[in-house]
Design an enzyme around this catalytic site. Structure first.
Site, PDB file in Angstrom:
ATOM      1  N   LYS A 167     -30.500  -8.100   2.876  1.00  0.00           N
ATOM      2  CA  LYS A 167     -30.047  -9.386   3.408  1.00  0.00           C
ATOM      3  C   LYS A 167     -31.097 -10.479   3.261  1.00  0.00           C
ATOM      4  O   LYS A 167     -30.762 -11.655   3.179  1.00  0.00           O
ATOM      5  CB  LYS A 167     -29.659  -9.241   4.889  1.00  0.00           C
ATOM      6  CG  LYS A 167     -28.365  -8.458   5.040  1.00  0.00           C
ATOM      7  CD  LYS A 167     -27.799  -8.533   6.440  1.00  0.00           C
ATOM      8  CE  LYS A 167     -26.433  -7.862   6.491  1.00  0.00           C
ATOM      9  NZ  LYS A 167     -26.047  -7.401   7.810  1.00  0.00           N
ATOM     10  N   LYS A 214     -17.889  -7.203   5.545  1.00  0.00           N
ATOM     11  CA  LYS A 214     -17.283  -8.379   6.176  1.00  0.00           C
ATOM     12  C   LYS A 214     -17.943  -9.657   5.685  1.00  0.00           C
ATOM     13  O   LYS A 214     -17.342 -10.713   5.663  1.00  0.00           O
ATOM     14  CB  LYS A 214     -17.507  -8.334   7.704  1.00  0.00           C
ATOM     15  CG  LYS A 214     -16.714  -7.306   8.440  1.00  0.00           C
ATOM     16  CD  LYS A 214     -16.908  -7.512   9.946  1.00  0.00           C
ATOM     17  CE  LYS A 214     -17.268  -6.228  10.642  1.00  0.00           C
ATOM     18  NZ  LYS A 214     -18.618  -6.120  11.137  1.00  0.00           N
ATOM     19  N   LYS A 222     -20.976  -1.945  -1.263  1.00  0.00           N
ATOM     20  CA  LYS A 222     -20.058  -1.470  -0.212  1.00  0.00           C
ATOM     21  C   LYS A 222     -19.101  -2.602   0.183  1.00  0.00           C
ATOM     22  O   LYS A 222     -19.432  -3.784   0.031  1.00  0.00           O
ATOM     23  CB  LYS A 222     -20.835  -0.958   0.999  1.00  0.00           C
ATOM     24  CG  LYS A 222     -21.524  -2.037   1.777  1.00  0.00           C
ATOM     25  CD  LYS A 222     -21.913  -1.586   3.187  1.00  0.00           C
ATOM     26  CE  LYS A 222     -22.421  -2.805   3.943  1.00  0.00           C
ATOM     27  NZ  LYS A 222     -22.641  -2.714   5.318  1.00  0.00           N
TER      28      LYS A 222
HETATM   29  P1  TYM Z   1     -20.947  -3.297  11.209  1.00  0.00           P
HETATM   30  O1  TYM Z   1     -20.350  -4.280  12.143  1.00  0.00           O
HETATM   31  O2  TYM Z   1     -21.465  -3.798   9.893  1.00  0.00           O
HETATM   32  O3  TYM Z   1     -19.907  -2.138  10.881  1.00  0.00           O
HETATM   33  C1  TYM Z   1     -19.239  -1.425  11.906  1.00  0.00           C
HETATM   34  C2  TYM Z   1     -19.073   0.027  11.478  1.00  0.00           C
HETATM   35  O4  TYM Z   1     -18.350   0.116  10.237  1.00  0.00           O
HETATM   36  C3  TYM Z   1     -19.117   0.880   9.295  1.00  0.00           C
HETATM   37  N1  TYM Z   1     -18.892   0.328   7.945  1.00  0.00           N
HETATM   38  C4  TYM Z   1     -18.473   1.038   6.879  1.00  0.00           C
HETATM   39  N2  TYM Z   1     -18.147   2.339   6.759  1.00  0.00           N
HETATM   40  C5  TYM Z   1     -17.731   2.753   5.523  1.00  0.00           C
HETATM   41  N3  TYM Z   1     -17.621   1.932   4.444  1.00  0.00           N
HETATM   42  C6  TYM Z   1     -17.940   0.622   4.529  1.00  0.00           C
HETATM   43  N4  TYM Z   1     -17.829  -0.180   3.488  1.00  0.00           N
HETATM   44  C7  TYM Z   1     -18.388   0.113   5.803  1.00  0.00           C
HETATM   45  N5  TYM Z   1     -18.784  -1.104   6.255  1.00  0.00           N
HETATM   46  C8  TYM Z   1     -19.091  -0.960   7.558  1.00  0.00           C
HETATM   47  C9  TYM Z   1     -20.569   0.700   9.724  1.00  0.00           C
HETATM   48  O5  TYM Z   1     -21.385   1.739   9.237  1.00  0.00           O
HETATM   49  C10 TYM Z   1     -20.445   0.704  11.236  1.00  0.00           C
HETATM   50  O6  TYM Z   1     -20.420   2.025  11.732  1.00  0.00           O
HETATM   51  N6  TYM Z   1     -25.550  -2.608  13.063  1.00  0.00           N
HETATM   52  C11 TYM Z   1     -24.149  -2.221  13.190  1.00  0.00           C
HETATM   53  C12 TYM Z   1     -23.562  -2.461  14.570  1.00  0.00           C
HETATM   54  C13 TYM Z   1     -24.331  -1.864  15.714  1.00  0.00           C
HETATM   55  C14 TYM Z   1     -24.364  -0.511  16.096  1.00  0.00           C
HETATM   56  C15 TYM Z   1     -25.188  -0.459  17.261  1.00  0.00           C
HETATM   57  C16 TYM Z   1     -23.787   0.654  15.570  1.00  0.00           C
HETATM   58  C17 TYM Z   1     -25.099  -2.564  16.604  1.00  0.00           C
HETATM   59  N7  TYM Z   1     -25.617  -1.711  17.548  1.00  0.00           N
HETATM   60  C18 TYM Z   1     -25.449   0.759  17.901  1.00  0.00           C
HETATM   61  C19 TYM Z   1     -24.060   1.860  16.217  1.00  0.00           C
HETATM   62  C20 TYM Z   1     -24.884   1.908  17.373  1.00  0.00           C
HETATM   63  C21 TYM Z   1     -23.334  -3.013  12.195  1.00  0.00           C
HETATM   64  O7  TYM Z   1     -23.739  -4.042  11.735  1.00  0.00           O
HETATM   65  O8  TYM Z   1     -22.091  -2.471  11.959  1.00  0.00           O
END
Ligand code: TYM
Length: 364
Positions: free
Chosen positions: A145, A230, A227
């Site tokens: 990023k 969003k 990947k």
């Molecule tokens: P975020 O908001 O980017 O994504 C939420 C969840 O979706 C999964 N994910 C995917 N899985 C498979 N293929 C993809 N293309 C894909 N894109 C997203 C992510 O792995 C995630 O599980 N940092 C985290 C949010 C967070 C969090 C936490 C997660 C903040 N605190 C504590 C677990 C525990 C994030 O940005 O997820």
């Protein structure tokens, strides 16, 4: 197909648990910790099928299996990159509605907005005093990023520390996430170990729960080297959970494939086609080779339309429920408020313990 029958199809699929302290899963009885599941999602843009298949679908299953589950809409994470305030506020509502429409049930879990529980930011500071800059600087998401940024916000750099605080505040032992989050969970494990070594045993070991198949990292429809995300500026790169049928057809038609017309599964050599096959496999519960044999009579152009049909059918109940829920923001707000109250009472206990152990409190 009804959502519940759709979900039961997947109960037996493979999941891997990973822990930094051991390559083998640690049985809970050995670590003496109460099993608790925590996960979070950023309210940036609408949820896509990568979020759903990679994480949220598993959240629902764990909740329905009666596990102790806590899920958070992590708004403090989303402001590490610039957000338009009105849009962020709307996205918090939409993200929560998408989770509820996907089957997350606030009576079976705790669902709350991260910024409503101030202990996240407070524990994050304590952990930031244990984290080192080289370790944070090596994390792949940060590198990805920040690479094109002239001035890197400090929040983006320490974001994984806040993520560790999210997990540790609830003494969570298991974190269901997509593959892209693995290194962040390993950091949480590391910070837990560091805290325990310095101040005495407080936090249990943490395991990431990641799907084993291609779903752990669902690829972009426009660039199969990346990947699905969003934050990708091209909306055609992802299928939103609430896309209208004609939008799904359009996006599937525009999905990048290659010059070979047969439908064959080669996740390394033919990534674009493999992603489309993965989508059908995820929606129907059929293994990829069966999807290929059932579509051996058509070319990839026609297959894209079949993929669209399957996605439309699968997402229909989620989209309909979402459209119903977003009309009632006060209900969504009350769900989050109620969740915050319950999250707060757990978070407060951990925070008092941490303050005492670190010495940032007056001795009686
Ligand atoms: P975020 O908001 O980017 O994504 C939420 C969840 O979706 C999964 N994910 C995917 N899985 C498979 N293929 C993809 N293309 C894909 N894109 C997203 C992510 O792995 C995630 O599980 N940092 C985290 C949010 C967070 C969090 C936490 C997660 C903040 N605190 C504590 C677990 C525990 C994030 O940005 O997820």
């Amino acid at each position: 197909m009804h959502r519940s029958s759709f979900c039961t199809k997947f109960l037996k699929r493979k999941l891997s648990s990973s822990s930094i302290s051991s390559s083998k899963p640690i049985p809970n009885e050995t670590i003496g910790a109460k099993k608790r599941i925590f996960s979070g999602i950023q309210p940036t843009g609408s949820l896509h099928i990568g979020n759903y298949f990679g994480a949220v679908r598993r959240w629902k299953e764990l909740q329905d299996e009666g596990e102790d589950v806590i899920f958070s809409v992590v708004d403090l994470h989303s402001i590490t990159l610039r957000q338009e305030p009105k849009e962020l506020s709307r996205n918090i509502l939409n993200c929560t509605a998408s989770l509820l429409a996907s089957g997350i049930n606030a009576e079976k879990c705790i669902l709350f907005l991260q910024s409503s529980v101030s202990r996240h930011a407070e524990l994050s500071w304590v952990l930031a005093c244990l984290a080192t800059m080289p370790r944070l600087g090596h994390l792949p998401q940060y590198k990805e990023k920040s690479v094109s940024m002239k001035e890197i916000p400090l929040g983006l750099f320490i974001y994984p520390v806040l993520q560790s605080a999210d997990i540790m505040l609830y003494k969570a032992t298991h974190v269901p996430v997509g593959e892209d989050q693995l290194q962040h969970i390993q950091l949480a494990q590391h910070l837990g170990n560091t805290f325990n070594a310095r101040y005495g045993h407080t936090f249990p070991p943490i395991k990431a729960m990641v799907e084993e198949s291609g779903v752990a990292r669902l690829r972009s429809l426009r660039n199969p080297e990346k990947k699905m995300s969003k934050s990708d500026p091209d909306p055609k790169s992802r299928i939103s959970l609430v896309d209208e049928p004609k939008v799904i057809v359009e996006k599937c038609k525009k999905a990048i494939t290659d010059f070979t017309s047969e439908v064959t599964y080669d996740p390394e050599g033919r990534r674009g086609v493999a992603t489309l096959i993965d989508l059908v496999s995820l929606c129907t519960g059929k293994p990829p080779h069966q999807v290929c044999s059932e579509n051996s009579d058509i070319d990839t152009g026609k297959f894209k339309l079949r993929v669209a049909d399957v996605l439309i059918e699968t997402l229909k109940p989620i989209r309909e429920e979402y459209n119903r829920l977003v009309k009632d923001p006060s209900h969504i707000k009350s769900v989050l408020d109620n969740g915050a109250e319950r999250a707060h009472s757990i978070a407060d206990k951990t925070w008092s313990e941490v303050r005492k152990k670190v010495g940032i409190t007056l001795q009686k």
